[in-house]
Design an enzyme around this catalytic site. Sequence first.
Site, PDB file in Angstrom:
ATOM      1  N   LEU A 113       0.803  -1.111   0.041  1.00  0.00           N
ATOM      2  CA  LEU A 113      -0.122  -0.013   0.079  1.00  0.00           C
ATOM      3  C   LEU A 113       0.919   1.180  -0.162  1.00  0.00           C
ATOM      4  O   LEU A 113       2.026   1.265   0.252  1.00  0.00           O
ATOM      5  CB  LEU A 113      -0.842   0.195   1.215  1.00  0.00           C
ATOM      6  CG  LEU A 113      -1.847  -1.109   1.465  1.00  0.00           C
ATOM      7  CD1 LEU A 113      -2.500  -1.160   2.753  1.00  0.00           C
ATOM      8  CD2 LEU A 113      -2.889  -1.229   0.223  1.00  0.00           C
ATOM      9  N   SER A 114       0.250   2.380  -0.250  1.00  0.00           N
ATOM     10  CA  SER A 114       0.945   3.568  -0.193  1.00  0.00           C
ATOM     11  C   SER A 114       1.776   3.702   1.055  1.00  0.00           C
ATOM     12  O   SER A 114       2.931   4.208   1.107  1.00  0.00           O
ATOM     13  CB  SER A 114       0.255   4.890  -0.909  1.00  0.00           C
ATOM     14  OG  SER A 114      -0.722   5.057   0.235  1.00  0.00           O
ATOM     15  N   GLU A 115       1.303   3.430   2.170  1.00  0.00           N
ATOM     16  CA  GLU A 115       1.829   3.544   3.496  1.00  0.00           C
ATOM     17  C   GLU A 115       1.255   2.467   4.408  1.00  0.00           C
ATOM     18  O   GLU A 115      -0.048   2.070   4.242  1.00  0.00           O
ATOM     19  CB  GLU A 115       1.480   5.187   4.217  1.00  0.00           C
ATOM     20  CG  GLU A 115       2.325   6.028   3.755  1.00  0.00           C
ATOM     21  CD  GLU A 115       1.772   7.147   2.748  1.00  0.00           C
ATOM     22  OE1 GLU A 115       2.462   7.998   2.291  1.00  0.00           O
ATOM     23  OE2 GLU A 115       0.495   6.938   2.437  1.00  0.00           O
ATOM     24  N   THR A 116       1.865   2.167   5.541  1.00  0.00           N
ATOM     25  CA  THR A 116       1.628   1.212   6.393  1.00  0.00           C
ATOM     26  C   THR A 116       2.180   1.868   7.732  1.00  0.00           C
ATOM     27  O   THR A 116       3.237   2.627   7.844  1.00  0.00           O
ATOM     28  CB  THR A 116       2.341  -0.197   6.267  1.00  0.00           C
ATOM     29  OG1 THR A 116       1.815  -0.751   5.169  1.00  0.00           O
ATOM     30  CG2 THR A 116       1.923  -1.233   7.477  1.00  0.00           C
ATOM     31  N   HIS A 147      -2.953  10.474   5.634  1.00  0.00           N
ATOM     32  CA  HIS A 147      -4.191   9.302   5.746  1.00  0.00           C
ATOM     33  C   HIS A 147      -3.538   8.343   6.687  1.00  0.00           C
ATOM     34  O   HIS A 147      -4.388   7.860   7.487  1.00  0.00           O
ATOM     35  CB  HIS A 147      -4.340   8.782   4.307  1.00  0.00           C
ATOM     36  CG  HIS A 147      -3.735   7.322   3.718  1.00  0.00           C
ATOM     37  ND1 HIS A 147      -2.432   7.628   3.188  1.00  0.00           N
ATOM     38  CD2 HIS A 147      -4.067   6.346   3.644  1.00  0.00           C
ATOM     39  CE1 HIS A 147      -2.232   6.296   2.929  1.00  0.00           C
ATOM     40  NE2 HIS A 147      -3.129   5.695   3.392  1.00  0.00           N
TER      41      HIS A 147
END
Length: 292
Positions: free
Chosen positions: A44-47, A76
């Site tokens: 994902l774009s971030e974790t 986000h």
Amino acid sequence: MELIFYQVDVFTDQPLAGNPLAVFVDAEGMDADQMLAVAREMNLSETTFLFPPSQTDCDFQVRIFTPGKEIPFAGHPTLGTAHVLFQQGLLGSDRDACRFEMGIGPIDVEREGSTFMMVQPQPEFQSPRTDRQAIAQALGLDAKDLHPNLPAQVVSTGFPALFVPLKSLDATGRTALNLTRLRDILGKVDMIYPFCLEAVNPEAQVHTRGFAPFIGIPEDPATGSVAGAMGAYLAHHHVLDATRLSDLTLEQGLEINRPSEIKVSVEMAGGKIGSIRVGGKARTVAEGRLFL
């Protein structure tokens, strides 16, 4: 090692829209290499990974990883993490606010009904860019597609991005990255953020796209950390009046079928930028365990 995680769609109240985020609520014992490997696995774009705070006035330390590297702050992940903590009862039922220890310092998040709002740092502006043709080419466009009266400029409220104002929705939709030119244009900045002052949604005032391919984000469905800087940019260049800046809606992610709605509030004080708040809704879509 068994790790519990939740997957959340942020900047939407609909499942399978907005910007997806994985939240690992207890990451004690993990090191940076493990967290980066898990972020790549989640893809994902971030974790985010939660730890006990080292600062007594914070609820959790939050570390954020893209598939490419750790970053000190992102929008986000901040809001989505708060959503998970409140939803899972990890902050207490009588609270409507929390504070996270992050790489840029403490970040406050408030719960306002189904919306989460965070306070962002004051903006930092670099000098306007003059290499308009090169910037346009990095986006697969021509200089005539750029807005004639607004500058391309790096602005940060915690996560720097190169803002590129375009003339129209058409130009924004035709954006196609030239990665070789983009690397030269960005330098040490991770994201390029083309936008226009037209929107598909009649409730939105700005249509945006966010690209950070060199840190593992080909296109971001919604970029909350940059949304605050977007509001600051519009205030700094006197694009919108104070009333509209206090209740601004950005749309993002439409081109990749992840429609997102980001709320921004820039409060002006004596003609100068005061507080900057960014927020939106979130929806939990999955929970699970990761075995290492």
